[in-house]
Design a protein around this motif. Structure first.
Motif, PDB file in Angstrom:
ATOM      1  N   GLY A   1       0.836  -1.193   0.000  1.00 11.86           N
ATOM      2  CA  GLY A   1       0.000   0.000   0.000  1.00 11.86           C
ATOM      3  C   GLY A   1       0.868   1.239   0.000  1.00 11.86           C
ATOM      4  N   THR A   2       0.302   2.317   0.480  1.00 13.47           N
ATOM      5  CA  THR A   2       1.054   3.567   0.588  1.00 13.47           C
ATOM      6  C   THR A   2       0.802   4.160   1.964  1.00 13.47           C
ATOM      7  OG1 THR A   2      -0.787   4.820  -0.356  1.00 13.47           O
ATOM      8  CG2 THR A   2       0.924   4.073  -1.891  1.00 13.47           C
ATOM      9  N   GLY A   3       1.678   5.032   2.373  1.00 10.81           N
ATOM     10  CA  GLY A   3       1.503   5.722   3.647  1.00 10.81           C
ATOM     11  C   GLY A   3       2.006   4.969   4.858  1.00 10.81           C
ATOM     12  N   PHE A   4       2.708   3.856   4.649  1.00 12.35           N
ATOM     13  CA  PHE A   4       3.285   3.135   5.774  1.00 12.35           C
ATOM     14  C   PHE A   4       4.521   3.889   6.253  1.00 12.35           C
ATOM     15  CE2 PHE A   4       1.837  -0.896   3.342  1.00 12.35           C
ATOM     16  CZ  PHE A   4       0.559  -0.822   3.870  1.00 12.35           C
ATOM     17  N   SER A   5       4.912   3.634   7.493  1.00  9.12           N
ATOM     18  CA  SER A   5       6.145   4.210   8.019  1.00  9.12           C
ATOM     19  C   SER A   5       7.286   3.233   7.765  1.00  9.12           C
ATOM     20  CB  SER A   5       6.015   4.467   9.514  1.00  9.12           C
ATOM     21  OG  SER A   5       7.263   4.863  10.050  1.00  9.12           O
ATOM     22  N   ALA A   6       8.465   3.757   7.433  1.00 10.71           N
ATOM     23  CA  ALA A   6       9.643   2.910   7.237  1.00 10.71           C
ATOM     24  C   ALA A   6      10.165   2.389   8.579  1.00 10.71           C
ATOM     25  CB  ALA A   6      10.732   3.682   6.501  1.00 10.71           C
ATOM     26  N   LEU A   7       9.657   2.950   9.695  1.00  9.50           N
ATOM     27  CA  LEU A   7      10.029   2.474  11.026  1.00  9.50           C
ATOM     28  C   LEU A   7       9.001   1.426  11.462  1.00  9.50           C
ATOM     29  CD1 LEU A   7      10.782   5.949  12.627  1.00  9.50           C
ATOM     30  CD2 LEU A   7      12.448   4.281  11.771  1.00  9.50           C
ATOM     31  N   PRO A   8       9.406   0.170  11.585  1.00 11.79           N
ATOM     32  CA  PRO A   8       8.451  -0.894  11.906  1.00 11.79           C
ATOM     33  C   PRO A   8       7.561  -0.591  13.115  1.00 11.79           C
ATOM     34  CG  PRO A   8      10.562  -1.867  11.351  1.00 11.79           C
ATOM     35  CD  PRO A   8      10.767  -0.372  11.410  1.00 11.79           C
ATOM     36  N   ASP A   9       8.114   0.025  14.164  1.00 10.28           N
ATOM     37  CA  ASP A   9       7.342   0.284  15.379  1.00 10.28           C
ATOM     38  C   ASP A   9       6.226   1.308  15.201  1.00 10.28           C
ATOM     39  OD1 ASP A   9       8.944  -1.545  16.598  1.00 10.28           O
ATOM     40  OD2 ASP A   9      10.181  -0.086  17.659  1.00 10.28           O
ATOM     41  N   GLU A  10       6.254   2.099  14.145  1.00 10.48           N
ATOM     42  CA  GLU A  10       5.209   3.095  13.921  1.00 10.48           C
ATOM     43  C   GLU A  10       4.005   2.522  13.173  1.00 10.48           C
ATOM     44  OE1 GLU A  10       6.927   6.572  12.070  1.00 10.48           O
ATOM     45  OE2 GLU A  10       7.856   7.201  13.949  1.00 10.48           O
ATOM     46  N   ASN A  11       4.097   1.270  12.741  1.00  9.40           N
ATOM     47  CA  ASN A  11       3.003   0.594  12.047  1.00  9.40           C
ATOM     48  C   ASN A  11       2.403  -0.435  13.003  1.00  9.40           C
ATOM     49  OD1 ASN A  11       3.626   1.557   9.162  1.00  9.40           O
ATOM     50  ND2 ASN A  11       5.576   0.680   9.825  1.00  9.40           N
ATOM     51  N   LYS A  12       1.104  -0.339  13.229  1.00  2.00           N
ATOM     52  CA  LYS A  12       0.431  -1.316  14.092  1.00  2.00           C
ATOM     53  C   LYS A  12      -0.451  -2.178  13.189  1.00  2.00           C
ATOM     54  CE  LYS A  12      -2.467  -1.667  18.182  1.00  2.00           C
ATOM     55  NZ  LYS A  12      -3.260  -0.917  19.157  1.00  2.00           N
ATOM     56  N   VAL A  13      -0.127  -3.477  13.094  1.00  2.73           N
ATOM     57  CA  VAL A  13      -0.880  -4.401  12.246  1.00  2.73           C
ATOM     58  C   VAL A  13      -1.612  -5.381  13.156  1.00  2.73           C
ATOM     59  CG1 VAL A  13      -0.736  -6.149  10.425  1.00  2.73           C
ATOM     60  CG2 VAL A  13       0.827  -4.191  10.401  1.00  2.73           C
ATOM     61  N   LYS A  14      -2.898  -5.591  12.834  1.00  6.07           N
ATOM     62  CA  LYS A  14      -3.712  -6.527  13.613  1.00  6.07           C
ATOM     63  C   LYS A  14      -4.393  -7.518  12.682  1.00  6.07           C
ATOM     64  CE  LYS A  14      -6.093  -4.649  17.131  1.00  6.07           C
ATOM     65  NZ  LYS A  14      -7.068  -3.742  17.772  1.00  6.07           N
ATOM     66  N   LEU A  15      -4.536  -8.739  13.173  1.00  3.46           N
ATOM     67  CA  LEU A  15      -5.343  -9.767  12.520  1.00  3.46           C
ATOM     68  C   LEU A  15      -6.511  -9.988  13.463  1.00  3.46           C
ATOM     69  CD1 LEU A  15      -5.988 -11.932  10.435  1.00  3.46           C
ATOM     70  CD2 LEU A  15      -4.410 -13.459  11.626  1.00  3.46           C
ATOM     71  N   GLY A  16      -7.681  -9.452  13.088  1.00  9.05           N
ATOM     72  CA  GLY A  16      -8.800  -9.439  14.031  1.00  9.05           C
ATOM     73  C   GLY A  16      -8.398  -8.549  15.198  1.00  9.05           C
ATOM     74  N   ASP A  17      -8.403  -9.098  16.408  1.00  3.44           N
ATOM     75  CA  ASP A  17      -8.002  -8.336  17.599  1.00  3.44           C
ATOM     76  C   ASP A  17      -6.553  -8.583  18.002  1.00  3.44           C
ATOM     77  OD1 ASP A  17     -10.535  -7.260  17.832  1.00  3.44           O
ATOM     78  OD2 ASP A  17     -11.245  -8.848  19.165  1.00  3.44           O
ATOM     79  N   ARG A  18      -5.861  -9.473  17.316  1.00  2.00           N
ATOM     80  CA  ARG A  18      -4.499  -9.879  17.677  1.00  2.00           C
ATOM     81  C   ARG A  18      -3.474  -8.960  17.012  1.00  2.00           C
ATOM     82  NH1 ARG A  18      -0.121 -11.796  19.222  1.00  2.00           N
ATOM     83  NH2 ARG A  18       0.357 -13.990  19.406  1.00  2.00           N
ATOM     84  N   VAL A  19      -2.619  -8.310  17.820  1.00  2.00           N
ATOM     85  CA  VAL A  19      -1.563  -7.440  17.294  1.00  2.00           C
ATOM     86  C   VAL A  19      -0.413  -8.305  16.786  1.00  2.00           C
ATOM     87  CG1 VAL A  19       0.103  -5.622  17.852  1.00  2.00           C
ATOM     88  CG2 VAL A  19      -2.182  -5.574  18.869  1.00  2.00           C
TER      89      VAL A  19
END
Length: 167
Positions: free
Chosen positions: A14-32
């Motif tokens: 996609g676009t608009g992600f941060s190159a710093l992994p910690d600034e992106n919060k990814v979840k699958l359902g409720d699981r981070v």
């Protein structure tokens, strides 16, 4: 991919992600999930052992987006309540990551498709159809490869004969 087992690597584009992994919060359902690598156009995550089927969502500095596709775990077969059965019997397959909609699943014994009676995320009940021969029980999400379960021995019915008559 939108299908796989625990530890599957998934790349979100996609676009608009941060190159710093910690600034992106990814979840699958409720699981981070842990972001293993990141760029402004791609995030890599590893599917966890204890998750459930669901949409992947990404939050970056307050903005959130959700995938249109649902990630489905490959089924895990733990066992069956019977090791032998005959046509018409019901068998319960236990495990993880099945589905609550039986129309999305296919259960076979050998090459013969069974009649699914009910399904939950951890249990699938099916009926042995006529003409089934002994073989491995397999379960699959329709359109995906099958996962092997235990062997099921099919009892054959012997024709009944009358009382022996001495001549």
């Amino acid at each position: 991919p939108d299908y796989g087992s625990a530890s599957t690597e998934v790349t979100l584009k996609g676009t608009g992600f941060s190159a710093l992994p910690d600034e992106n919060k990814v979840k699958l359902g409720d699981r981070v999930l842990t972001v293993t690598s990141a760029s402004s156009t791609e995030l890599n995550v590893t599917i966890p052992e204890d998750g459930v089927h669901g949409h992947l969502s990404v939050s970056v500095l307050g903005a959130t987006a959700e995938s249109t596709a649902v990630f489905h775990y490959a089924p895990i077969v733990e066992g069956a309540d019977k090791t032998s059965a005959k046509a018409g019997d019901e068998v319960t397959l236990t495990g993880k990551h099945f589905d609550t909609d039986p129309r999305l699943l296919e259960v076979k014994v050998g090459d013969k498709v069974m009649e699914i009676i009910s399904a939950t995320l951890t249990e699938v009940k099916f009926k042995i159809v006529a003409g089934t021969e002994s073989g491995k029980i397999t379960i699959a999400r329709k359109g995906k490869g099958p996962v092997e379960g235990p062997e099921l021995e099919l009892a054959t019915t012997t024709p009944t004969t009358g009382i022996p008559i001495e001549v």
